[in-house]
Motif scaffolding. Structure first.
Motif, PDB file in Angstrom:
ATOM      1  N   SER A   1       0.817  -1.209   0.000  1.00 31.46           N
ATOM      2  CA  SER A   1       0.000   0.000   0.000  1.00 31.46           C
ATOM      3  C   SER A   1       0.854   1.263   0.000  1.00 31.46           C
ATOM      4  CB  SER A   1      -0.921   0.012   1.231  1.00 31.46           C
ATOM      5  OG  SER A   1      -0.154  -0.038   2.428  1.00 31.46           O
ATOM      6  N   LYS A   2       2.161   1.115   0.171  1.00 36.00           N
ATOM      7  CA  LYS A   2       3.089   2.241   0.220  1.00 36.00           C
ATOM      8  C   LYS A   2       4.201   2.063  -0.815  1.00 36.00           C
ATOM      9  CE  LYS A   2       0.851   3.860   3.742  1.00 36.00           C
ATOM     10  NZ  LYS A   2       1.333   3.746   5.124  1.00 36.00           N
ATOM     11  N   PRO A   3       4.879   3.142  -1.202  1.00 39.68           N
ATOM     12  CA  PRO A   3       5.991   3.013  -2.160  1.00 39.68           C
ATOM     13  C   PRO A   3       7.090   2.106  -1.604  1.00 39.68           C
ATOM     14  CG  PRO A   3       5.362   5.315  -1.861  1.00 39.68           C
ATOM     15  CD  PRO A   3       4.633   4.543  -0.808  1.00 39.68           C
ATOM     16  N   VAL A   4       7.635   1.267  -2.480  1.00 35.45           N
ATOM     17  CA  VAL A   4       8.763   0.408  -2.119  1.00 35.45           C
ATOM     18  C   VAL A   4       9.923   0.786  -3.036  1.00 35.45           C
ATOM     19  CG1 VAL A   4       9.621  -1.940  -1.859  1.00 35.45           C
ATOM     20  CG2 VAL A   4       7.192  -1.455  -1.440  1.00 35.45           C
ATOM     21  N   LEU A   5      11.013   1.269  -2.454  1.00 42.20           N
ATOM     22  CA  LEU A   5      12.142   1.761  -3.239  1.00 42.20           C
ATOM     23  C   LEU A   5      13.249   0.727  -3.349  1.00 42.20           C
ATOM     24  CD1 LEU A   5      12.544   5.427  -1.911  1.00 42.20           C
ATOM     25  CD2 LEU A   5      11.021   4.546  -3.692  1.00 42.20           C
ATOM     26  N   THR A   6      13.782   0.621  -4.569  1.00 40.32           N
ATOM     27  CA  THR A   6      14.961  -0.196  -4.822  1.00 40.32           C
ATOM     28  C   THR A   6      15.984   0.686  -5.544  1.00 40.32           C
ATOM     29  OG1 THR A   6      14.086  -0.987  -6.934  1.00 40.32           O
ATOM     30  CG2 THR A   6      13.625  -2.331  -4.989  1.00 40.32           C
ATOM     31  N   SER A   7      17.228   0.256  -5.526  1.00 41.20           N
ATOM     32  CA  SER A   7      18.296   1.156  -5.977  1.00 41.20           C
ATOM     33  C   SER A   7      18.643   1.141  -7.468  1.00 41.20           C
ATOM     34  CB  SER A   7      19.574   0.863  -5.189  1.00 41.20           C
ATOM     35  OG  SER A   7      20.007  -0.468  -5.394  1.00 41.20           O
ATOM     36  N   PRO A   8      18.398   0.067  -8.235  1.00 38.50           N
ATOM     37  CA  PRO A   8      18.932   0.033  -9.599  1.00 38.50           C
ATOM     38  C   PRO A   8      18.550   1.209 -10.490  1.00 38.50           C
ATOM     39  CG  PRO A   8      18.234  -2.156  -8.952  1.00 38.50           C
ATOM     40  CD  PRO A   8      17.776  -1.227  -7.873  1.00 38.50           C
ATOM     41  N   GLU A   9      17.264   1.454 -10.696  1.00 35.53           N
ATOM     42  CA  GLU A   9      16.841   2.495 -11.650  1.00 35.53           C
ATOM     43  C   GLU A   9      17.302   3.884 -11.198  1.00 35.53           C
ATOM     44  OE1 GLU A   9      12.774   4.327 -13.688  1.00 35.53           O
ATOM     45  OE2 GLU A   9      12.686   2.479 -12.500  1.00 35.53           O
ATOM     46  N   ILE A  10      17.160   4.166  -9.898  1.00 40.91           N
ATOM     47  CA  ILE A  10      17.536   5.482  -9.384  1.00 40.91           C
ATOM     48  C   ILE A  10      19.028   5.717  -9.535  1.00 40.91           C
ATOM     49  CG2 ILE A  10      17.603   6.943  -7.318  1.00 40.91           C
ATOM     50  CD1 ILE A  10      15.086   5.502  -6.354  1.00 40.91           C
ATOM     51  N   SER A  11      19.836   4.697  -9.223  1.00 36.96           N
ATOM     52  CA  SER A  11      21.288   4.853  -9.292  1.00 36.96           C
ATOM     53  C   SER A  11      21.779   4.986 -10.733  1.00 36.96           C
ATOM     54  CB  SER A  11      21.987   3.682  -8.602  1.00 36.96           C
ATOM     55  OG  SER A  11      21.713   2.453  -9.244  1.00 36.96           O
ATOM     56  N   ILE A  12      21.121   4.318 -11.663  1.00 40.62           N
ATOM     57  CA  ILE A  12      21.490   4.431 -13.073  1.00 40.62           C
ATOM     58  C   ILE A  12      21.299   5.867 -13.547  1.00 40.62           C
ATOM     59  CG2 ILE A  12      20.791   3.799 -15.423  1.00 40.62           C
ATOM     60  CD1 ILE A  12      20.231   0.978 -14.335  1.00 40.62           C
ATOM     61  N   LYS A  13      20.171   6.461 -13.212  1.00 45.00           N
ATOM     62  CA  LYS A  13      19.898   7.839 -13.615  1.00 45.00           C
ATOM     63  C   LYS A  13      20.937   8.787 -13.027  1.00 45.00           C
ATOM     64  CE  LYS A  13      14.900   7.287 -14.209  1.00 45.00           C
ATOM     65  NZ  LYS A  13      13.547   7.672 -13.703  1.00 45.00           N
ATOM     66  N   LYS A  14      21.325   8.547 -11.766  1.00 43.28           N
ATOM     67  CA  LYS A  14      22.266   9.463 -11.116  1.00 43.28           C
ATOM     68  C   LYS A  14      23.669   9.333 -11.690  1.00 43.28           C
ATOM     69  CE  LYS A  14      23.788  11.349  -6.759  1.00 43.28           C
ATOM     70  NZ  LYS A  14      23.515  11.492  -5.312  1.00 43.28           N
ATOM     71  N   ILE A  15      24.160   8.100 -11.898  1.00 46.40           N
ATOM     72  CA  ILE A  15      25.529   7.941 -12.411  1.00 46.40           C
ATOM     73  C   ILE A  15      25.621   8.481 -13.827  1.00 46.40           C
ATOM     74  CG2 ILE A  15      25.214   5.579 -13.282  1.00 46.40           C
ATOM     75  CD1 ILE A  15      28.384   6.922 -11.606  1.00 46.40           C
ATOM     76  N   LEU A  16      24.581   8.278 -14.636  1.00 44.67           N
ATOM     77  CA  LEU A  16      24.594   8.804 -16.001  1.00 44.67           C
ATOM     78  C   LEU A  16      24.550  10.329 -15.995  1.00 44.67           C
ATOM     79  CD1 LEU A  16      22.260   6.305 -17.896  1.00 44.67           C
ATOM     80  CD2 LEU A  16      24.735   6.495 -18.045  1.00 44.67           C
ATOM     81  N   SER A  17      23.804  10.898 -15.036  1.00 42.75           N
ATOM     82  CA  SER A  17      23.746  12.353 -14.925  1.00 42.75           C
ATOM     83  C   SER A  17      25.108  12.928 -14.547  1.00 42.75           C
ATOM     84  CB  SER A  17      22.709  12.739 -13.861  1.00 42.75           C
ATOM     85  OG  SER A  17      22.694  14.130 -13.649  1.00 42.75           O
ATOM     86  N   GLU A  18      25.816  12.254 -13.632  1.00 44.81           N
ATOM     87  CA  GLU A  18      27.139  12.735 -13.214  1.00 44.81           C
ATOM     88  C   GLU A  18      28.153  12.630 -14.372  1.00 44.81           C
ATOM     89  OE1 GLU A  18      28.615  11.172  -9.575  1.00 44.81           O
ATOM     90  OE2 GLU A  18      26.811  11.672  -8.435  1.00 44.81           O
ATOM     91  N   ILE A  19      28.064  11.522 -15.108  1.00 44.79           N
ATOM     92  CA  ILE A  19      28.958  11.346 -16.260  1.00 44.79           C
ATOM     93  C   ILE A  19      28.680  12.424 -17.319  1.00 44.79           C
ATOM     94  CG2 ILE A  19      29.510   9.833 -18.213  1.00 44.79           C
ATOM     95  CD1 ILE A  19      29.012   7.456 -16.320  1.00 44.79           C
ATOM     96  N   LYS A  20      27.401  12.675 -17.581  1.00 44.11           N
ATOM     97  CA  LYS A  20      27.023  13.675 -18.577  1.00 44.11           C
ATOM     98  C   LYS A  20      27.513  15.053 -18.165  1.00 44.11           C
ATOM     99  CE  LYS A  20      22.994  15.345 -21.158  1.00 44.11           C
ATOM    100  NZ  LYS A  20      21.507  15.221 -21.312  1.00 44.11           N
TER     101      LYS A  20
END
Length: 222
Positions: A197-216
């Protein structure tokens, strides 16, 4: 597209991050570097030693020597040690769970944490506290460690692993506004399941977006 070096301490983290890259950034080239002895020793001692950090840094240096554009660590138990060493590398270095924990704090001040490795529970809790302090935000954290789930996964019993995690998610959802799965290896418990009933967070998708943003960001500045 960039090349990213993935640093693993357990084989269980490989499939979730590879699947996430395939879905979110399929053109990125991935190089995998692993030392399963790290998680094995950690499970036996429940302590991260200087020697273990040195082994982890050695894997990161191997990735850097392959001229990767960024380094992403997939084992949350070693996240607290990344900050101290990342500036010694010429490319962005990110621990996969940090972006997830920052997002959890943005979402709510009542956070439930589930881990399956003994060291990962306290590590995630401490990181959440440190991040919230930097953001001047008070949070309430409930942390549960399900070592039986990790043991089941190691013995190939994915069904038991997933069931234990799902049951705990449902339980924590009654008292928390967001639930965090501390380790990347736990993502498989959510496949085909959406009964929280509540959001469940996992790291793969979020971390991919962040590392690609830092590289860019670095590529633009160059």
């Amino acid at each position: 597209m960039p090349t990213i070096g993935l640093i693993h301490a357990t084989l269980n983290s490989v499939q979730p991050i590879l699947e996430a890259f395939k879905q979110n950034a399929p053109d990125v080239k991935l190089l995998n570097f692993m030392d399963e002895g790290l998680i094995d020793e950690l499970n036996q001692t429940n302590i991260v030693t200087d020697s273990m950090v040195e082994q982890l840094v050695s894997l990161m240096k191997r990735a850097e020597s392959r001229r990767v554009d960024g380094i992403l660590l997939t084992c949350s138990s070693f996240s607290p040690y990344v900050e101290a060493v990342k500036d010694t590398f010429s490319v962005p270095v990110l621990s996969a769970d940090i972006a997830m924990l920052e997002h959890a704090i943005d979402l709510s001040d009542r956070i439930g944490v589930i881990a399956t490795v003994s060291a990962a529970g306290p590590t995630t809790t401490k990181l959440l506290e440190e991040i919230s302090e930097k953001n001047n935000k008070e949070i309430d954290i409930q942390t549960h460690v399900l070592t039986d789930a990790f043991t089941a996964l190691q013995h190939g019993d994915t069904e038991k692993h997933n069931r234990l995690i799902r049951d705990k998610i449902i339980e924590l959802s009654k008292t928390s506004d967001v639930v965090v799965l501390a380790q990347m290896s736990m993502c498989r418990a959510l496949h085909g399941w959406d009964e929280s009933s509540k959001p469940v967070l996992t790291s793969p998708e979020i971390s991919i977006k962040k590392i690609l943003s830092e590289i860019k960001g670095i590529q633009k500045s160059n």
